[in-house]
Design an enzyme around this catalytic site. Sequence first.
Site, mmCIF file in Angstrom:
data_model
loop_
_atom_site.group_PDB
_atom_site.id
_atom_site.type_symbol
_atom_site.label_atom_id
_atom_site.label_comp_id
_atom_site.label_asym_id
_atom_site.label_seq_id
_atom_site.Cartn_x
_atom_site.Cartn_y
_atom_site.Cartn_z
ATOM 1 N N MET A 1 11.012 59.388 49.199
ATOM 2 C CA MET A 1 11.945 58.328 48.792
ATOM 3 C C MET A 1 13.280 58.494 49.502
ATOM 4 O O MET A 1 13.783 59.599 49.651
ATOM 5 C CB MET A 1 12.143 58.356 47.288
ATOM 6 C CG MET A 1 10.897 57.901 46.589
ATOM 7 S SD MET A 1 11.247 57.315 44.949
ATOM 8 C CE MET A 1 9.563 56.962 44.442
ATOM 9 N N SER A 2 13.822 57.371 49.935
ATOM 10 C CA SER A 2 15.097 57.372 50.648
ATOM 11 C C SER A 2 15.737 56.001 50.481
ATOM 12 O O SER A 2 15.026 54.984 50.437
ATOM 13 C CB SER A 2 14.835 57.638 52.136
ATOM 14 O OG SER A 2 15.947 57.230 52.910
ATOM 15 N N SER A 3 17.050 55.989 50.405
ATOM 16 C CA SER A 3 17.751 54.696 50.280
ATOM 17 C C SER A 3 17.480 53.822 51.504
ATOM 18 O O SER A 3 17.544 52.600 51.426
ATOM 19 C CB SER A 3 19.250 54.923 50.142
ATOM 20 O OG SER A 3 19.501 55.779 49.061
ATOM 21 N N ARG A 4 17.191 54.454 52.632
ATOM 22 C CA ARG A 4 16.974 53.690 53.862
ATOM 23 C C ARG A 4 15.571 53.086 53.942
ATOM 24 O O ARG A 4 15.308 52.295 54.848
ATOM 25 C CB ARG A 4 17.247 54.564 55.085
ATOM 26 C CG ARG A 4 18.736 54.852 55.284
ATOM 27 C CD ARG A 4 18.996 55.554 56.605
ATOM 28 N NE ARG A 4 20.389 55.548 56.976
ATOM 29 C CZ ARG A 4 21.247 56.565 56.814
ATOM 30 N NH1 ARG A 4 20.837 57.678 56.241
ATOM 31 N NH2 ARG A 4 22.499 56.466 57.205
ATOM 32 N N VAL B 1 11.048 63.577 45.954
ATOM 33 C CA VAL B 1 10.217 62.649 45.172
ATOM 34 C C VAL B 1 9.581 61.673 46.163
ATOM 35 O O VAL B 1 10.244 61.172 47.081
ATOM 36 C CB VAL B 1 11.070 61.908 44.113
ATOM 37 C CG1 VAL B 1 10.239 60.890 43.352
ATOM 38 C CG2 VAL B 1 11.683 62.920 43.148
ATOM 39 N N GLY C 1 14.263 59.411 43.425
ATOM 40 C CA GLY C 1 14.681 60.747 43.866
ATOM 41 C C GLY C 1 16.011 61.104 43.204
ATOM 42 O O GLY C 1 16.187 62.197 42.662
ATOM 43 N N HIS C 2 16.963 60.149 43.245
ATOM 44 C CA HIS C 2 18.252 60.386 42.574
ATOM 45 C C HIS C 2 18.038 60.543 41.063
ATOM 46 O O HIS C 2 18.643 61.382 40.421
ATOM 47 C CB HIS C 2 19.203 59.205 42.808
ATOM 48 C CG HIS C 2 19.595 59.009 44.238
ATOM 49 N ND1 HIS C 2 19.167 57.932 44.986
ATOM 50 C CD2 HIS C 2 20.383 59.750 45.059
ATOM 51 C CE1 HIS C 2 19.678 58.021 46.196
ATOM 52 N NE2 HIS C 2 20.417 59.108 46.276
ATOM 53 N N GLY D 1 24.849 56.018 46.694
ATOM 54 C CA GLY D 1 24.359 54.819 46.002
ATOM 55 C C GLY D 1 22.988 54.413 46.495
ATOM 56 O O GLY D 1 22.264 55.215 47.094
#
Length: 289
Positions: free
Chosen positions: A184-187, A176, A36-37, A31
Site C-alpha cells: 500500500m502506498s499513497s501513490r 500492509v 498502511g497508515h 496524508g
Amino acid sequence: MKIIRTLPSMTAWSERLRREGVTIGFVPTMGALHDGHRSLIRAARLQCDALVVSIFVNPTQFSPTEDLAKYPRPIAKDRSLCRAEGVDVCFEPTAQAMYPEGFQTVVTVPAITKLWEGASRPHHFGGVAVVVTKLFGMVRPHVALFGQKDYQQAALVRQLVQDLNLGVKIQIRPTVREQDGLAMSSRNVYLNTDERMIAPWLSRALRAGKQAIEGGMKDGAAIERSMRKTIEQAPAIQVEYLALCDPDSLEPLTRFTRRAVILGAIRIGSIRLIDNLLVNVPGGKNRAR
Ligand code: PAF
C-alpha cells in the site's frame, strides 16, 4: 479530535501532556491515508495515552521534476480516518511555517542514504531528515511509528535519532499489502487499470528472491537473476533496482548466510514503485560486496 496548525500550539500541547506524565505516540504522514497508515495509527493507539498524526506534504523531499503539485491531498477523508481511529491531534502545519524565509539547516545521514532511493532521488532524504527532525522537535513524542515499506527511510530515521540523541523510540511496522501483494502506498492512486494489474509483479519478484534464499540459494547474483526473470514476465515494467542488501548498512551483499533485505524499485510508465522484504536465514555472518 483537535486540529493544530501552528508550530507553537503543537509544542505547547505536547509539553503540557508530557508534564502530566502522558505518553505521546506519533505517526508522521504526508496524508492520503490508507490501511498502511491505519495500522501504524492502531499500533500507536494501543501503546500510548495520546496520539498525534501529522499531515504535511513536505516540499523539500520532492525534486523539481517530481509530483509535489499533484500529490493527493484528500484532507477531509484523512481527518475522518484519524477521527475514527481515535487520534487526539491532527497536526497540519503549513509549508511557510515549517520553512520560513532564511531557513538553512541541512541534516544528512550520508552512508545510509548513498544508494538505492538516495541514488535515484538525490533530494529526497535530505528533506525527510530535516522534516522528521523538526516534527520530532514540535510533537515531542515518546514513540514514533514508521512503515517498513519505506525501508531506507526507516533506517535513516533510526540512525538520525541515535546520532542526534533525539530521545524518541522508533518502531518500524510491517508493510500492509493489497490482496494481490501490492504494497500500500499513497501513490498507488496514480496507477491506471492496466498499470494496477501489473504493479504486483514487484512483490512477486521480491517473493521469488525470498523463496530462492529460503530454498538454500546463497549466491546474490543468482538470486537477483531469479527476481529479474520473474519480473520480466510482466509487460511494461522497467526495473530500477532489485538488490540483496545488508539489513542494517543497506550495502549490497553477494553472499550471505544470516539476514538480508531485498530492496526493489520499478517504473511503470511515469510511476515509480518501491517495496522490500526481509529474509532471515539462520546462522553465519554477512559479507559485504
Ligand atoms: O513517509 C512519509 O510519509 C514521509 O516521508 C514522512 C516520514 C512523513 C516525512 O515527510
